[in-house]
Design an enzyme around this catalytic site. Structure first.
Site, PDB file in Angstrom:
ATOM      1  N   TYR A 152       0.849  -1.205   0.000  1.00  0.00           N
ATOM      2  CA  TYR A 152       0.000   0.000   0.000  1.00  0.00           C
ATOM      3  C   TYR A 152       0.883   1.253   0.000  1.00  0.00           C
ATOM      4  O   TYR A 152       0.676   2.174  -0.792  1.00  0.00           O
ATOM      5  CB  TYR A 152      -0.910  -0.029   1.227  1.00  0.00           C
ATOM      6  CG  TYR A 152      -1.880   1.126   1.314  1.00  0.00           C
ATOM      7  CD1 TYR A 152      -3.038   1.148   0.535  1.00  0.00           C
ATOM      8  CD2 TYR A 152      -1.667   2.192   2.191  1.00  0.00           C
ATOM      9  CE1 TYR A 152      -3.943   2.208   0.623  1.00  0.00           C
ATOM     10  CE2 TYR A 152      -2.567   3.241   2.279  1.00  0.00           C
ATOM     11  CZ  TYR A 152      -3.709   3.242   1.498  1.00  0.00           C
ATOM     12  OH  TYR A 152      -4.607   4.282   1.587  1.00  0.00           O
ATOM     13  N   LYS A 156       1.175   4.415  -2.751  1.00  0.00           N
ATOM     14  CA  LYS A 156       0.819   5.796  -2.399  1.00  0.00           C
ATOM     15  C   LYS A 156       1.997   6.751  -2.599  1.00  0.00           C
ATOM     16  O   LYS A 156       1.796   7.932  -2.895  1.00  0.00           O
ATOM     17  CB  LYS A 156       0.261   5.838  -0.974  1.00  0.00           C
ATOM     18  CG  LYS A 156      -1.081   5.090  -0.829  1.00  0.00           C
ATOM     19  CD  LYS A 156      -2.150   5.637  -1.769  1.00  0.00           C
ATOM     20  CE  LYS A 156      -3.513   5.006  -1.568  1.00  0.00           C
ATOM     21  NZ  LYS A 156      -4.544   5.530  -2.480  1.00  0.00           N
TER      22      LYS A 156
HETATM   23  P1  NAD Z   1     -13.504   2.754   0.635  1.00  0.00           P
HETATM   24  O1  NAD Z   1     -13.036   1.349   0.691  1.00  0.00           O
HETATM   25  O2  NAD Z   1     -14.765   3.118   1.312  1.00  0.00           O
HETATM   26  O3  NAD Z   1     -13.629   3.254  -0.883  1.00  0.00           O
HETATM   27  C1  NAD Z   1     -12.791   2.815  -1.912  1.00  0.00           C
HETATM   28  C2  NAD Z   1     -13.652   2.573  -3.139  1.00  0.00           C
HETATM   29  O4  NAD Z   1     -12.808   2.153  -4.226  1.00  0.00           O
HETATM   30  C3  NAD Z   1     -14.688   1.455  -2.910  1.00  0.00           C
HETATM   31  O5  NAD Z   1     -15.984   1.892  -3.264  1.00  0.00           O
HETATM   32  C4  NAD Z   1     -14.198   0.351  -3.817  1.00  0.00           C
HETATM   33  O6  NAD Z   1     -15.227  -0.487  -4.340  1.00  0.00           O
HETATM   34  C5  NAD Z   1     -13.504   1.148  -4.923  1.00  0.00           C
HETATM   35  N1  NAD Z   1     -12.630   0.299  -5.730  1.00  0.00           N
HETATM   36  C6  NAD Z   1     -11.798  -0.686  -5.303  1.00  0.00           C
HETATM   37  N2  NAD Z   1     -11.231  -1.289  -6.354  1.00  0.00           N
HETATM   38  C7  NAD Z   1     -11.691  -0.667  -7.466  1.00  0.00           C
HETATM   39  C8  NAD Z   1     -11.479  -0.842  -8.854  1.00  0.00           C
HETATM   40  N3  NAD Z   1     -10.655  -1.790  -9.321  1.00  0.00           N
HETATM   41  N4  NAD Z   1     -12.115  -0.008  -9.719  1.00  0.00           N
HETATM   42  C9  NAD Z   1     -12.971   0.943  -9.256  1.00  0.00           C
HETATM   43  N5  NAD Z   1     -13.226   1.137  -7.954  1.00  0.00           N
HETATM   44  C10 NAD Z   1     -12.589   0.342  -7.073  1.00  0.00           C
HETATM   45  O7  NAD Z   1     -12.300   3.617   1.230  1.00  0.00           O
HETATM   46  P2  NAD Z   1     -12.012   5.200   1.212  1.00  0.00           P
HETATM   47  O8  NAD Z   1     -11.423   5.537   2.515  1.00  0.00           O
HETATM   48  O9  NAD Z   1     -13.183   5.961   0.737  1.00  0.00           O
HETATM   49  O10 NAD Z   1     -10.841   5.256   0.117  1.00  0.00           O
HETATM   50  C11 NAD Z   1     -10.741   6.282  -0.854  1.00  0.00           C
HETATM   51  C12 NAD Z   1      -9.278   6.583  -1.129  1.00  0.00           C
HETATM   52  O11 NAD Z   1      -8.688   7.171   0.036  1.00  0.00           O
HETATM   53  C13 NAD Z   1      -8.429   5.354  -1.446  1.00  0.00           C
HETATM   54  O12 NAD Z   1      -7.530   5.661  -2.502  1.00  0.00           O
HETATM   55  C14 NAD Z   1      -7.666   5.118  -0.159  1.00  0.00           C
HETATM   56  O13 NAD Z   1      -6.454   4.434  -0.376  1.00  0.00           O
HETATM   57  C15 NAD Z   1      -7.462   6.526   0.324  1.00  0.00           C
HETATM   58  N6  NAD Z   1      -7.182   6.652   1.756  1.00  0.00           N
HETATM   59  C16 NAD Z   1      -8.062   6.191   2.689  1.00  0.00           C
HETATM   60  C17 NAD Z   1      -7.764   6.365   4.040  1.00  0.00           C
HETATM   61  C18 NAD Z   1      -8.710   5.918   5.140  1.00  0.00           C
HETATM   62  O14 NAD Z   1      -8.310   5.965   6.322  1.00  0.00           O
HETATM   63  N7  NAD Z   1      -9.949   5.538   4.855  1.00  0.00           N
HETATM   64  C19 NAD Z   1      -6.576   6.991   4.413  1.00  0.00           C
HETATM   65  C20 NAD Z   1      -5.696   7.442   3.441  1.00  0.00           C
HETATM   66  C21 NAD Z   1      -6.016   7.283   2.105  1.00  0.00           C
END
Ligand code: NAD
Length: 243
Positions: A152, A156
């Site tokens: 991961y 990033k």
């Molecule tokens: P989440 O899991 O709720 O949302 C991620 C979405 O991406 C989901 O709806 C999932 O179905 C979709 N997805 C996964 N694989 C996919 C694919 N191949 N094609 C299209 N869609 C796909 O999590 P989130 O927190 O909303 O994540 C959003 C972004 O934020 C991500 O890039 C994540 O890495 C980043 N992020 C999240 C956090 C956290 O603490 N939640 C922290 C830092 C960064």
């Protein structure tokens, strides 16, 4: 007048979590929003809840054909794409010993190749049109080392670097590219922490996780013309985690 009035936006991974919050915020500011995901039922429900300004499209970010379909459909309908949020992503815990090659390849395909395809498929029509804003969702795992999530973290950091290269490439053509680095945000992604969740939360100096809209507020500014001189940079939203 809304801050995104008249703009057309595509948010990947928008069926739930941060993408869903951003879709709601963008629509409230006047944008026409397309959310894309692989969770079709959830995505359709989200779009229906958010109203007529939000449309769901099936779109696996690892597929170049899906990218062409999603972006091509918007271009056919509106003639341009103004904002792209490369938000789709997956998270998996695992240091080096616990990360298989399959785990690694899957992480790279979604979190990194998905962003590459977005920059290419979405960014080039923006360049040809002479304007646009791309926001790549990285993480605090792209600001520091992450012993417990090797693959991961690699993706990033890659997204952070790809953002700078694309920003430099598109700078003279009116297309801005920035990365947003959330800390720990209340979305289904946090389920991966399981029992370790309280330990992670305890490390946040503000003493709490972020709500998705708190990240969305920063994404919204970058999407809007208010950020007209911001490109190629990192915007950290982490409650002082990396401070
Ligand atoms: P989440 O899991 O709720 O949302 C991620 C979405 O991406 C989901 O709806 C999932 O179905 C979709 N997805 C996964 N694989 C996919 C694919 N191949 N094609 C299209 N869609 C796909 O999590 P989130 O927190 O909303 O994540 C959003 C972004 O934020 C991500 O890039 C994540 O890495 C980043 N992020 C999240 C956090 C956290 O603490 N939640 C922290 C830092 C960064």
């Amino acid at each position: 007048m809304g801050r995104l009035e008249g703009k057309t936006a595509l948010i990947t991974g928008g069926a739930r979590g941060q993408g869903e919050a951003e879709a709601e915020q963008f629509a409230a500011e006047g944008a026409t929003v397309f959310i894309s995901d692989v969770l079709d039922d959830v995505g359709e429900e989200t779009a229906a809840r958010l109203g007529h300004a939000v449309t769901y499209v099936h779109h696996d970010v690892t597929s170049e054909d899906d990218w062409k379909g999603a972006v091509g459909g918007i271009l056919d309908q509106f003639g341009r794409l103004d904002v792209l949020v490369n938000n789709a992503g997956i998270f998996q815990l695992g240091g080096l010993a616990d990360t298989s090659l399959d785990d690694w390849n899957r992480m790279i395909a979604i979190n990194q190749t998905g962003v590459f395809l977005g920059l290419k498929t979405g960014g080039i029509p923006m360049r040809d049109h002479g304007s646009g804003s791309i926001i790549n969702i990285s993480s605090i795992a792209g600001m520091m080392g992450t012993a417990t999530a090797h693959a991961y973290g690699a993706t990033k950091w890659a997204v952070r670097g790809m953002t700078k290269s694309a920003a430099a490439e598109f700078a003279a053509d009116g297309v801005r590219v920035n990365s947003v680095h959330p800390g720990i945000v209340e979305t289904p992604m946090l389920d991966a922490f399981g029992d370790a969740r309280p330990v992670v939360t305890k490390r946040i100096p503000m003493g709490r996780t972020a709500q998705p809209a708190e990240v969305g507020n920063v994404v919204l500014v970058l999407a809007s013309d208010e950020a007209s001189y911001c490109s190629g940079h990192e915007f950290v939203v982490d409650g002082a985690f990396t401070a």
